[in-house]
Design a protein around this motif. Structure first.
Motif, PDB file in Angstrom:
ATOM      1  N   GLY A 129       0.756  -1.137   0.059  1.00  0.00           N
ATOM      2  CA  GLY A 129       0.061  -0.057  -0.031  1.00  0.00           C
ATOM      3  C   GLY A 129       0.728   1.239  -0.094  1.00  0.00           C
ATOM      4  N   PHE A 130       1.730   1.512  -0.803  1.00  0.00           N
ATOM      5  CA  PHE A 130       2.781   2.574  -0.902  1.00  0.00           C
ATOM      6  C   PHE A 130       1.847   3.565  -1.434  1.00  0.00           C
ATOM      7  N   LYS A 131       2.467   4.951  -0.835  1.00  0.00           N
ATOM      8  CA  LYS A 131       1.623   6.154  -1.384  1.00  0.00           C
ATOM      9  C   LYS A 131       2.680   6.852  -2.078  1.00  0.00           C
ATOM     10  N   PRO A 132       2.601   7.743  -2.948  1.00  0.00           N
ATOM     11  CA  PRO A 132       3.485   8.494  -3.633  1.00  0.00           C
ATOM     12  C   PRO A 132       3.889   9.737  -2.544  1.00  0.00           C
ATOM     13  N   ALA A 133       5.343  10.138  -2.833  1.00  0.00           N
ATOM     14  CA  ALA A 133       5.775  11.361  -1.838  1.00  0.00           C
ATOM     15  C   ALA A 133       6.262  12.227  -3.019  1.00  0.00           C
ATOM     16  N   PHE A 134       6.959  12.014  -3.928  1.00  0.00           N
ATOM     17  CA  PHE A 134       7.431  12.806  -5.030  1.00  0.00           C
ATOM     18  C   PHE A 134       7.965  11.918  -6.341  1.00  0.00           C
ATOM     19  N   GLU A 135       7.944  12.717  -7.415  1.00  0.00           N
ATOM     20  CA  GLU A 135       8.680  12.170  -8.602  1.00  0.00           C
ATOM     21  C   GLU A 135       9.279  13.537  -9.233  1.00  0.00           C
ATOM     22  N   VAL A 136      10.523  13.113  -9.696  1.00  0.00           N
ATOM     23  CA  VAL A 136      11.445  14.164 -10.332  1.00  0.00           C
ATOM     24  C   VAL A 136      12.017  13.699 -11.688  1.00  0.00           C
ATOM     25  N   GLU A 137      12.392  14.502 -12.525  1.00  0.00           N
ATOM     26  CA  GLU A 137      13.371  14.182 -13.565  1.00  0.00           C
ATOM     27  C   GLU A 137      14.865  14.822 -13.394  1.00  0.00           C
ATOM     28  N   LEU A 138      15.788  14.186 -13.282  1.00  0.00           N
ATOM     29  CA  LEU A 138      17.088  14.542 -12.950  1.00  0.00           C
ATOM     30  C   LEU A 138      17.737  14.960 -14.369  1.00  0.00           C
ATOM     31  N   GLY A 139      18.383  15.941 -14.364  1.00  0.00           N
ATOM     32  CA  GLY A 139      19.635  16.510 -15.393  1.00  0.00           C
ATOM     33  C   GLY A 139      20.445  15.241 -15.672  1.00  0.00           C
ATOM     34  N   ASP A 140      20.922  15.420 -16.750  1.00  0.00           N
ATOM     35  CA  ASP A 140      22.086  14.727 -17.294  1.00  0.00           C
ATOM     36  C   ASP A 140      23.308  15.233 -16.919  1.00  0.00           C
ATOM     37  N   LYS A 141      24.145  14.510 -16.054  1.00  0.00           N
ATOM     38  CA  LYS A 141      25.570  15.118 -15.660  1.00  0.00           C
ATOM     39  C   LYS A 141      26.445  14.146 -16.129  1.00  0.00           C
ATOM     40  N   GLY A 142      26.162  12.883 -17.069  1.00  0.00           N
ATOM     41  CA  GLY A 142      27.013  12.096 -17.391  1.00  0.00           C
ATOM     42  C   GLY A 142      27.310  10.979 -16.357  1.00  0.00           C
ATOM     43  N   PRO A 143      27.534   9.965 -16.931  1.00  0.00           N
ATOM     44  CA  PRO A 143      27.633   8.597 -15.959  1.00  0.00           C
ATOM     45  C   PRO A 143      28.945   8.999 -14.746  1.00  0.00           C
TER      46      PRO A 143
END
Length: 133
Positions: free
Chosen positions: A82-96
């Motif tokens: 029964g997990f509930k969402p806390a947040f969702e983000v898209e991170l920038g590409d910094k390279g591996p």
């Protein structure tokens, strides 16, 4: 401020959708940022952390590499359901080779936290450190 996701505070990884013996899931909780949990090339990937006790969570800090879409879910039950969402983000590409440092303010009561890597900037992504306050 005590990191509730540290093994010293009783936290542990109870589930991960992938594992590499050289970079196992529990590495995401240790204090050595040079060690890490690595995904195995498919997305999404998940890691579930059980805190030492049900706690009020106000801040989550992550150090990752090559992560594109990332989300957090929480559960305060005695079982990880029964997990509930806390947040969702898209991170920038910094390279591996460069770490992505993220700090998120949250307000939830949790016993379990599910970290979901929805996609990466390449075939593999890594989680170097998870901290919960």
């Amino acid at each position: 401020m005590t990191d509730m996701a540290s093994p010293g505070a009783g936290a542990s990884v109870v589930m991960a959708t992938c594992s590499d013996e050289r970079h196992p899931p529990h590495n995401a909780l240790d204090e050595d940022e040079r060690s890490f949990w690595v995904t195995t090339g498919l997305f999404p990937q998940e890691i579930v952390v059980k805190l030492g006790k049900t706690s009020q969570v106000t801040k989550v800090r992550t150090l990752t590499a090559n992560v594109r879409k990332f989300s957090l879910e929480y559960c305060d039950d005695d079982e990880p359901i029964g997990f509930k969402p806390a947040f969702e983000v898209e991170l920038g590409d910094k390279g591996p080779a460069r770490l992505q440092t993220e700090v998120h303010q949250v307000n939830c009561r949790a016993k379990f936290l599910k970290f979901v890597i929805g996609s990466g900037w390449g075939d593999f992504a890594s989680v170097h450190r998870i901290s919960v306050f």
